[in-house]
Design an enzyme around this catalytic site. Structure first.
Site, PDB file in Angstrom:
ATOM      1  N   GLU A 170       0.804  -1.234   0.000  1.00 47.00           N
ATOM      2  CA  GLU A 170       0.000   0.000   0.000  1.00 47.00           C
ATOM      3  C   GLU A 170       0.829   1.274   0.000  1.00 47.00           C
ATOM      4  OE1 GLU A 170      -2.486  -0.527   3.419  1.00 47.00           O
ATOM      5  OE2 GLU A 170      -3.931  -1.741   2.299  1.00 47.00           O
ATOM      6  N   LYS A 209       5.831  -2.135   1.564  1.00 50.21           N
ATOM      7  CA  LYS A 209       5.253  -2.407   2.877  1.00 50.21           C
ATOM      8  C   LYS A 209       5.181  -3.904   3.166  1.00 50.21           C
ATOM      9  CE  LYS A 209       1.024  -1.695   5.558  1.00 50.21           C
ATOM     10  NZ  LYS A 209      -0.339  -1.168   5.572  1.00 50.21           N
ATOM     11  N   GLN A 210       4.733  -4.667   2.180  1.00 46.20           N
ATOM     12  CA  GLN A 210       4.460  -6.085   2.440  1.00 46.20           C
ATOM     13  C   GLN A 210       4.583  -6.878   1.153  1.00 46.20           C
ATOM     14  OE1 GLN A 210       0.362  -4.535   3.339  1.00 46.20           O
ATOM     15  NE2 GLN A 210      -0.204  -6.625   2.833  1.00 46.20           N
TER      16      GLN A 210
HETATM   17  C1  BGC Z   1      -2.542  -4.141   5.156  1.00 45.94           C
HETATM   18  C2  BGC Z   1      -3.663  -4.744   4.355  1.00 45.94           C
HETATM   19  C3  BGC Z   1      -4.564  -5.509   5.276  1.00 45.94           C
HETATM   20  C4  BGC Z   1      -5.051  -4.627   6.406  1.00 45.94           C
HETATM   21  C5  BGC Z   1      -5.870  -5.391   7.424  1.00 45.94           C
HETATM   22  C6  BGC Z   1      -3.117  -3.271   6.241  1.00 45.94           C
HETATM   23  O1  BGC Z   1      -2.108  -2.756   7.023  1.00 45.94           O
HETATM   24  O2  BGC Z   1      -1.699  -3.407   4.333  1.00 45.94           O
HETATM   25  O3  BGC Z   1      -3.149  -5.607   3.367  1.00 45.94           O
HETATM   26  O4  BGC Z   1      -5.653  -6.023   4.583  1.00 45.94           O
HETATM   27  O5  BGC Z   1      -3.953  -4.052   7.065  1.00 45.94           O
HETATM   28  O6  BGC Z   1      -5.127  -6.409   8.009  1.00 45.94           O
END
Ligand code: BGC
Length: 721
Positions: free
Chosen positions: A463, A574-575
């Site tokens: 994100e 981020k992930q």
């Molecule tokens: C993450 C999302 C996730 C959400 C709820 C966010 O910080 O980036 O991928 O769906 O948290 O867990």
């Protein structure tokens, strides 16, 4: 080493929030935060209800906390006994993962109080607490219990027009502000000692004070039976709550406890992973499976699980892609009826997704990024607050994270392939897949007859980089969603009349032809030396280290993404994004390719979401990076033991339990260490057992057949249970 429980000793005010999550007990209908019985609002106690939402003024809609019907405050000779008053108090709390029982043990000096509290797994409206009191000085003991509405809410208050009734069961009736949902709670108590009783109105509630002359050496027991119902459960919630707790009172604590423990035993019989060789790992996987199992909607067949489970109101109690990508795998392989419920939530909220697509000018189904009841979008345009200016930051998760619809289609198809049960597709699932595919047809950023079809202005799982073009993960999900729509015709080849009638009803004939053409022409992933570019232009961003970017932070709570975030102009993500895609589509990438991408992306990943480590762990197994896989597994599986994870997004508190990591831990064990894969309709194992483990046992259910996977250093087998 104890592998079924977690204990924490000492009184630690700095950890009230984290401990409330760590010691949570829940049963899918509600979650009771792991705070002591006498906790006031400053300690964040809550009984959070699943699927009941309310919006107060223009604040964020969030789940409703029930009246506190488990409150209990002890006083001795007129002095309230509180942890903070005691300099030398001996105090510990624990959670028994096997049976979901919260326990506390506090030596207040004049008395020692132990409690055993749980949200009943066999009767979802029922809460119990047994207080065992050891008297150490003669005196006059008072216990205040009751039902109270002076609650901790993040964006509340939510309970209005409260009224209380006294009697053998004390009850409370309140209604939520936005929709007038009636929330009722009742409570009765059973003591094994003589007492005088009086009722008091305090803390926006009704309490009873039990007063008793006690002598040193006395052992007293007080059982509290409490119940919560809302008008979403039936017409007479107050009556129902009173009856529920009075009936439990009649059955007695022991018998309620036994039924509750039996219910947990059957959950474990279906799902418990055994990890031999490392007790800390066994504890961690028990903790993970406990935290995911305890928030599963066993009382309903059309509910999903919020991103922070039932540990409170953070993340607005909303349903994210976490449900399909992270919770779903454990359930579909161990308790498919729960997986079905998660997906039924989506089939039944298709209406909300159709409305959202229309709002943005598209056709088909665009699911909410943060879905609340009815599929209503809970994600706001300003989901982060800037720590410097205190101003809301415009974020685009709601508008641009379009992979959500494909994620749902992916899980619907997996459900069918893993369970062999076609009913979900017949009862709305096929329609969801078709409408999601239609959304992607209408969302393409070029003519559908172009040589390559682009998806611009999207956000992928990472994100931090908003509004990018051709995110590899998103395009792959879109492609798969379109293919899955087309695949429905094979799945229903013995019911083609029914299927054609469905297409007809949805006026899908024209779109069907477009799908056939488009799905092969979605922009292909770009590669540089075998590394897939996360989105167009990603490789042109500044290539610096995670440490460099971290060093640029002025405030530790600063948001890394968006227009001004420190990560946005860099390759720091981020992930898991490309790697998440590789984990979800293992057949589409060969080992060498996975290895290259892993080596590239892992050092560039902040793991700023609890959804990240497990995807890296899974793929690390595949490429033989077993030590890294192990470290990432332990990080994932201990998250709710450590109470770690990110607690802040800018100025917004986002703490809670981490069901996605809990599900991720299952995924690493089953899909990573055991290497479970469904290939051409058959289960295969490609084991990668880390050296720390001597044996791994995983019960699963595949197409109605219970099976056991066993992995040891000598090999791996699946056998019928
Ligand atoms: C993450 C999302 C996730 C959400 C709820 C966010 O910080 O980036 O991928 O769906 O948290 O867990």
């Amino acid at each position: 080493m104890e592998t079924w429980s977690l204990t924490k000793s000492g009184y630690d005010p700095s950890a009230f929030a984290a401990d409330g999550n760590r010691f949570l007990s829940a049963n899918g209908y509600m979650g009771v935060r792991g705070t002591v019985e006498e906790a006031d609002k400053t300690q964040f106690p809550a009984i959070t209800l699943a699927g009941v939402y309310d919006q107060y003024q223009d604040k964020w809609r969030e789940p409703v906390n029930a009246p506190n019907c488990l409150f209990a405050q002890l006083s001795m000779n007129g002095q309230a006994l509180t942890l903070s008053d005691l300099s030398k108090s001996e105090h510990s709390v624990s959670i028994d993962y096997r049976h979901g029982i919260y326990q506390r043990d506090t030596d207040f000096g004049p008395v020692r109080l132990k409690s055993q509290r749980f949200a009943s797994l066999d009767r979802c409206h029922l809460l119990l607490d047994r207080l065992s009191i050891e008297v150490k000085e003669d005196g006059e003991l008072e216990i205040l219990t009751g039902v109270f509405c002076d609650l901790w809410d993040i964006n509340g208050p939510h309970l209005f027009d409260q009224s209380f009734e006294q009697g053998k069961a004390i009850s409370c009736r309140a209604r939520t502000g936005e929709k007038g949902i009636v929330v009722a709670a009742a409570q009765c108590a059973k003591a094994d000692f003589e007492y005088a009783e009086r009722f008091v109105h305090i803390k926006d509630g009704l309490g009873r004070i039990l007063k008793s002359k006690v002598r040193k050496g006395d052992s007293l027991t007080l059982d509290i039976f409490a119940s919560v119902y809302t008008s979403l459960d039936g017409a007479e919630p107050v009556q129902a709550a009173k009856e529920e707790c009075l009936q439990a009172h009649a059955r007695g604590f022991e018998s309620c406890l036994k039924a509750h423990c039996d219910a947990w035993e059957s959950v474990w019989a279906r799902s418990e992973i055994k990890m031999e060789g490392d007790p800390a790992a066994q504890l961690a996987i028990h903790a993970s499976q406990y935290h995911l199992n305890c928030v599963a909607p066993r009382h309903a067949d059309n509910m999903s699980i919020p991103a922070r489970g039932l540990s409170g109101q953070t993340y607005k109690g909303a349903i994210f892609w976490d449900s399909e990508m992270f919770f779903f795998p454990m359930f579909v392989y161990t308790q498919p009826e729960i997986a079905k419920s998660l997906l039924r939530y989506r089939t039944e909220t298709l209406g909300g997704a159709l409305v959202k697509a229309r709002e943005y000018g598209y056709r088909g189904a665009y699911y909410a990024w943060e879905s609340q009841e009815g599929g209503k979008e809970g994600c706001t345009n300003f989901n982060v607050v800037d720590v410097f200016t205190h101003r809301p930051v415009r974020t685009y998760f709601r508008d641009k994270q379009i992979h959500i619809s494909g994620d749902i289609a992916y899980a619907l198809r997996s459900y069918y392939e893993i369970t062999g049960d076609r009913t979900l597709l017949e009862e709305g699932g096929a329609e969801v897949i078709l409408e999601c595919a239609r959304f992607y047809l209408s969302r393409a950023n070029c003519r559908l007859d172009a040589d390559e079809v682009d998806y611009d202005d999207v956000i992928g799982p990472d994100e931090y980089h908003e509004r990018v073009s051709n995110n590899a993960f998103t395009n792959q999900m879109i492609r798969y969603c379109m293919e899955s729509a087309l695949k429905l015709r094979d799945i229903f080849n013995d019911r083609l009349e029914w299927f054609d009638a469905l297409l007809e009803r949805l006026r899908f004939m024209e779109d069907w032809r477009l799908l056939e053409k488009t799905c092969k022409r979605i922009r292909q992933m770009r590669r540089r030396e075998g590394v897939i570019e996360q989105f167009d232009g990603y490789f042109d961003l500044e290539d610096c280290s995670l440490a460099d970017v971290r060093a640029r932070l002025v405030d530790p709570r600063e948001y890394w993404g968006g227009d001004h975030g420190v990560a946005g102009t860099t390759q720091i993500i981020k992930q898991a994004d490309v790697i998440a895609m590789m984990a979800l589509f293992p057949e589409s990438f060969d080992d060498g390719e996975v290895a290259k991408n892993w080596a590239y992306y892992e050092p560039r990943t902040e793991h700023g979401s609890s959804l990240s480590a497990c995807m890296y762990a899974l793929t690390a197994c595949r490429v033989g990076r077993l030590d890294e896989a192990w470290e990432l597994f332990m990080r994932t599986a201990t998250i709710d033991i450590e109470g770690g994870g990110k607690e802040w997004a800018g100025e917004i508190y986002i703490g809670g339990t981490h069901p996605a990591s809990n599900g991720g831990a299952w995924m690493i064990a089953a899909l990573g260490f055991a290497g479970l894969r469904l290939q051409n309709g058959r289960l295969e194992l490609h084991p990668h057992l880390p050296r720390q483990l001597t044996r791994l046992v995983i019960p699963i259910s595949f197409r109605g057949q219970k099976q056991i996977i066993e992995v040891s250093p000598d090999g791996a087998v699946i056998r019928n249970a």
